[in-house]
Enzyme design. Structure first.
Site, PDB file in Angstrom:
ATOM      1  N   SER A   1     -10.575   9.091   0.854  1.00 15.49           N
ATOM      2  CA  SER A   1     -10.769   8.247   2.032  1.00 15.49           C
ATOM      3  C   SER A   1     -11.967   8.726   2.841  1.00 15.49           C
ATOM      4  O   SER A   1     -12.393   9.882   2.729  1.00 15.49           O
ATOM      5  CB  SER A   1      -9.517   8.269   2.909  1.00 15.49           C
ATOM      6  OG  SER A   1      -8.427   7.712   2.221  1.00 15.49           O
TER       7      SER A   1
ATOM      8  N   SER B   1      -6.782  -1.938   2.037  1.00 17.68           N
ATOM      9  CA  SER B   1      -7.239  -1.443   0.736  1.00 17.68           C
ATOM     10  C   SER B   1      -7.898  -2.523  -0.112  1.00 17.68           C
ATOM     11  O   SER B   1      -7.884  -2.440  -1.329  1.00 17.68           O
ATOM     12  CB  SER B   1      -6.076  -0.818  -0.054  1.00 17.68           C
ATOM     13  OG  SER B   1      -5.668   0.367   0.560  1.00 17.68           O
TER      14      SER B   1
ATOM     15  N   GLU C   1       0.817  -1.215   0.000  1.00 15.59           N
ATOM     16  CA  GLU C   1       0.000   0.000   0.000  1.00 15.59           C
ATOM     17  C   GLU C   1       0.851   1.266   0.000  1.00 15.59           C
ATOM     18  O   GLU C   1       0.398   2.320   0.441  1.00 15.59           O
ATOM     19  CB  GLU C   1      -0.929  -0.016   1.204  1.00 15.59           C
ATOM     20  CG  GLU C   1      -2.001  -1.079   1.104  1.00 15.59           C
ATOM     21  CD  GLU C   1      -2.886  -1.076   2.331  1.00 15.59           C
ATOM     22  OE1 GLU C   1      -3.838  -0.305   2.364  1.00 15.59           O
ATOM     23  OE2 GLU C   1      -2.592  -1.836   3.263  1.00 15.59           O
TER      24      GLU C   1
END
EC number: 6.3.2.4
Lengths: 316, 458
Positions: free
Chosen positions: A286, A151, A15
């Site tokens: 987000s 994720s 990530e």
């Protein structure tokens, strides 16, 4: 105070890209408040940098391993560097889905039925029999996930037995342990928890409606691909229950400063714990920044408060 | 599609949320004010988990066999710097001004000299300068293709070309290759099938030398045969030749354009023989096409970057560029040898790969059942990177393949990369053995698009 904040982003996890996105967003928000920010990767220069800036507080925005499994935070403790967020020990538990789900369930929080399996066990016991047993115990559809990843990387929804081996192999590409759990149908929400002057507070739940139907990597990090509603379109009692769940998870896992718990509101309106994040994404797409904004809070202002909390924790 | 970006005035439903922070009003957003208004050609321009992994590949701990970056460390930068300083001093007012939409005549003349090395005799008037040959490809596609038109390309083909073709909403039909590159029989079959399906084929896109990603090369006779098929069907050929001068044995094979000036559009580049950063490429096209190319170039950029053209022109005029190419050949040959030796030592049984005689890339075919894309995260964890095969197909095939490049890492790193890759493959094979995955499922067409690495890596 000079050298006040070091934002750590990047790292070597899968990530890395997401972490860099979070780092850029937070750096900009803090700079807009006039804070002196150093943005840095996790590499062989880091310890030297930390030594050169002894009065700084670190904001670790590392997603995935090293960032969320607590190892970097242990190093920060070792170096006596204050940092924002949960301790290494708490991260170690929270980051591993196979452990966190058990701990949370034991505290009476509703979780999906979950089985955690290292890949060696399939070889030792024979994959076919184990796959059959999983089908019987969990039922279809089911979710297969790497136990230590974020994720939605390596996560697959499995609708029938034939898809399970491929999904297991995909999850093992991210780590040696995979979790297989019930797929919960319902409304997906993310609830942030932030510690302010009077303790942890739940942010308004963000409801996630991916255009494609799946909240995968593309849906998470491409603006326009997911519709977010904040507060979520759920009744007040359910919203309260989801908020309470996020706060309980924060408490039970001993998290600090900032966390985000992903929850599915099932068809009966009951919140079910999916997973929690000790380093919630703070990218432009987000959910925590959406929730902060909805609550009338600025991401930079909140982080500055957390920096102050981190200093206080360090002094204590 | 309804787009709601302004907060509505819904009463606060979560005000009773215990220790919750009270929100003001419900916000309903897709985080993009213009979602729903983008052109249909942007569909598929999304974040990609595969592509995000290449962000890790750029870290020094990772041996990246993914990138296509030339190793330009051997360029005589001190000499180049002095010559460029002198160029700016003498010709700055012209080099820093707008220029011709077709490109500077001096450089176009020099380019004809470069092309002679591959048997092309052309006039500078037929050369149009572009921002790398990538822009040449973009302009040619813009000139010829409407949405739904068919472009033929090798199976597999250059990921950057597939991206360009996708952006013009064309359909790419892949044509098979053998050890001598594109197969004339497969080309003929595809043309016949498409003709009977009533599809319009606008051109064939081919990379005859050290093909990206397959590493194979069309011998001279193969080129002639392909051109015969093309002429028979009235097919335009777009010849992309970024690597032709980087041959490891013997002289370059004459370009397709040298065999047929009327039916071939030729794309050339200085990215691999000098510098990719200057972004100077060119298109050599028949008169009628060239006229339109210049107009297209003017609408795209007004004129290709003049300063960059002066940089290239100065380099060609003042440095031993032929000697530099010879030195690049030796350097890349050593790296190719390291790659082939490493693969031979570390790949598990059942793996095969091509043996390039030039260029940057080796195309690996994995043992049955393995999926190069699914195992990329494992490779990243093991600190080695490659490009999964599906990136080089418009139709989702290629799961059993990967492209490994030997252009950028030094030989010892390449060998280490192949060692790590071998371990990754062994591990993956053992998982597949455990789960008894059905090899017949090894290459299903995928719905999505697999994106390769970014601009500096493809």
């Amino acid at each position: 105070m000079a050298d006040s904040v070091i934002v750590l982003s990047g790292g070597l996890s899968h990530e890395r890209d997401v972490s860099l996105r979070s780092g850029q967003r937070v750096t900009r928000a803090l700079q807009e408040l006039g804070v002196d920010v150093l943005e840095h990767d996790v590499d062989s220069h880091l310890i030297t940098l930390l030594r050169e800036h002894p009065d700084s507080v670190v904001v670790p925005l590392l997603h995935g391993e090293a960032g969320e499994d607590g190892s970097l935070r242990e190093v920060l403790d070792l170096l006596e560097v204050p940092y924002v967020g949960s301790t290494g020990a708490a991260c170690r538990v929270a980051f591993d889905k196979s452990i966190a789900t058990r701990v949370v369930a034991e505290a009476g929080i509703r979780t999906p039925v979950q089985v955690a399996l290292p890949h060696e066990i399939f070889r030792e016991l024979g994959a076919a029999a184990l796959v059959r047993a999983l089908g019987q115990r969990i039922g279809f559809p089911m979710m297969v996930k790497p136990s230590r990843s974020g994720s939605a990387l390596g996560c697959t929804r499995v609708d029938e037995p034939g898809q399970l081996p491929g999904a297991m192999v995909a999850a093992y590409a991210y780590g040696s342990v995979a979790v297989v759990e019930q797929f919960v149908e319902g409304t997906e929400v993310a609830v942030g928890v932030v510690e302010r002057g009077d303790g942890p507070q739940a942010l308004p739940a963000v409801e996630i409606r991916p255009e494609s139907g799946t909240y995968d990597y593309a849906a998470r990090y491409t603006a326009g691909e997911t519709r977010f509603l904040c507060p979520a379109e759920i009744d007040p009692a359910t919203a309260a229950a989801a908020a309470e769940m996020a706060l309980r998870v924060h408490e039970v896992l001993g998290l600090a400063h900032l966390s985000r718990t992903d929850i599915m509101i099932d068809r009966s309106g009951t919140p079910v714990f999916l997973e929690t994040n000790v380093a919630p994404g703070l990218t432009a797409t987000s959910t925590v920044p959406i929730a902060l904004e909805s609550a009338g809070l600025g991401i930079g202002e909140v982080l500055l408060e957390l920096v102050a909390l981190a200093r206080r924790r360090h002094r204590e | 599609m309804a787009i709601v970006t302004e907060p509505d005035q819904t009463p606060d439903p979560a005000a009773s949320a215990g220790r919750g922070v009270a929100p003001a009003a419900r916000r309903d957003t897709r985080l993009d004010t213009w979602a729903g208004r983008y052109a249909s050609r942007t569909h598929g321009m999304t974040a990609s988990a595969v592509r995000s992994l290449f962000e890790v590949a750029n870290r020094p701990e990772v041996v990246s066999l993914a990138g296509g970056m030339p190793n330009i460390a051997d360029l005589p930068l001190d000499v180049i710097a002095d010559n460029l300083a002198s160029m700016v001093f003498k010709e700055g007012p012209r080099a820093m001004q707008y220029g011709s939409g077709q490109g500077e005549p001096v450089l176009r003349e020099q380019i004809t000299e470069v092309m002679r090395l591959e048997g092309i005799h052309a006039h500078r008037d037929d050369v149009t300068l572009t921002v790398g040959s990538q822009q040449g490809l973009d302009l040619v596609t813009r000139l010829f293709c409407d949405p739904g038109d068919v472009i033929l390309a090798e199976a597999p083909s250059y990921v950057g070309a597939l991206g360009t073709f996708r952006s013009y909403q064309t359909d790419v039909v892949h044509v098979g290759m053998d050890d001598d590159g594109l197969s004339p029989e497969a080309l003929r079959e595809a043309l016949v099938a498409l003709r009977s399906a009533g599809r319009t084929v606008k051109f064939l896109y081919t990379i005859p030398n050290f093909q990206n990603p397959a590493g194979v090369t069309q011998p001279l006779e193969r080129r002639a045969e392909l051109l015969r098929v093309a002429r028979e069907f009235g097919l335009l050929v777009v010849e992309d030749n970024p690597y032709g001068l980087l041959t490891f044995s013997g002289e370059p094979i004459p370009a397709m354009r040298s065999l047929d000036a009327d039916n071939v559009i030729y794309l050339g580049s200085f990215s691999k023989t000098f510098s990719p950063g200057v972004r100077v490429g060119w298109v050599l096209a028949p008169h009628a096409v060239r006229e339109k190319l210049v107009l297209a170039q003017e609408s795209a950029t007004l004129c290709p970057p003049v300063f960059s053209q002066y940089v290239v022109s100065t380099y060609l005029a003042t440095c031993d560029w032929r000697g530099q190419i010879a030195s690049f050949r030796d350097m890349y040959r050593t790296r190719r040898d390291a790659m082939l030796a490493g693969l031979a030592e570390h790949m598990p049984a059942g793996t095969t790969w091509t043996h390039p005689e030039g260029g940057f890339f080796v195309w690996v075919t994995l043992p049955e059942g393995l999926d190069s894309q699914a195992m990329l995260p494992r490779a990243i964890t093991s600190r080695v990177a490659y490009v999964p095969g599906p990136a080089f197909f418009a139709d989702g095939f290629g799961a059993r393949n990967m492209r490994v490049s030997y252009c950028y890492p030094p030989p010892e790193r390449i060998r280490e990369g192949t060692r790590r890759l071998g371990e990754v493959l062994q591990h993956e094979l053992s998982l597949h053995e455990t789960f008894g995955l059905d090899p017949r499922h090894d290459d299903p067409p995928r719905g999505g698009i697999t994106r390769g690495p970014g601009a500096n890596q493809s």
